[in-house]
Design an enzyme around this catalytic site. Structure first.
Site, PDB file in Angstrom:
ATOM      1  N   CYS A  65      39.878  12.885  -9.429  1.00 28.01           N
ATOM      2  CA  CYS A  65      40.482  11.729 -10.110  1.00 28.01           C
ATOM      3  C   CYS A  65      39.407  10.783 -10.651  1.00 28.01           C
ATOM      4  CB  CYS A  65      41.390  11.008  -9.102  1.00 28.01           C
ATOM      5  SG  CYS A  65      41.965   9.387  -9.607  1.00 28.01           S
ATOM      6  N   CYS A  68      39.721   7.172  -9.500  1.00 30.61           N
ATOM      7  CA  CYS A  68      39.336   7.085  -8.085  1.00 30.61           C
ATOM      8  C   CYS A  68      37.821   6.977  -7.960  1.00 30.61           C
ATOM      9  CB  CYS A  68      39.810   8.316  -7.318  1.00 30.61           C
ATOM     10  SG  CYS A  68      41.592   8.526  -7.252  1.00 30.61           S
TER      11      CYS A  68
END
Length: 141
Positions: A65, A68
């Site tokens: 991600c 993230c």
């Protein structure tokens, strides 16, 4: 105050006024505060989220991600600055799918504040450092 050790995950009792005195674990003698997020797993989650008295700030994330990855330094900086007011932990949703499902994580990163096993707040999406600190302020003990 009851704290879970970031190393052995055992519980230690520390007087509230001694939290900033670099307390050590009663079991393994490791520092109870390291200024770094701990890795949360099915094995240690309950000790930090339900049994300890500090609010636990959880970053639900995944290695693939992009948001993230960009939020990770913000989360780490918050851990360094805001301990011992909070415990910070990262939960890899790929490796801990049962915990991610338990909290119905649908988008990542998702940040949650948990105390006594109860969710106090939840925020989806990466935040800049200032916004993250401002959001956490409402949960300060």
């Amino acid at each position: 105050m009851i704290l879970a050790c970031p190393q052995c995950h055992g519980l230690s009792r520390v007087p509230d006024d001694r939290l900033s005195d670099a307390p050590s674990c009663g079991r393994c003698k490791s520092p109870l505060f390291t200024g770094e997020p701990i890795e949360l797993t099915a094995a240690n989650f309950e000790a930090h989220a339900a049994k300890a008295d500090l609010p636990l700030v959880v970053d639900f994330w995944a290695g693939w991600c992009g948001p993230c990855q960009s939020f990770a330094p913000v989360f780490s900086a918050a851990a360094a600055e805001l301990e011992p007011g909070f415990r910070f932990g990262k939960l890899d949703t790929e490796n801990q799918q049962a915990l991610a499902a338990r909290f119905a994580i649908r988008s990542i990163p998702t940040v949650m504040v948990i105390k006594g096993g109860k969710i106090l707040g939840q925020q989806a999406g990466a935040m800049p450092k200032q916004a993250f600190a401002q959001w956490l302020k409402q949960f300060s003990p």
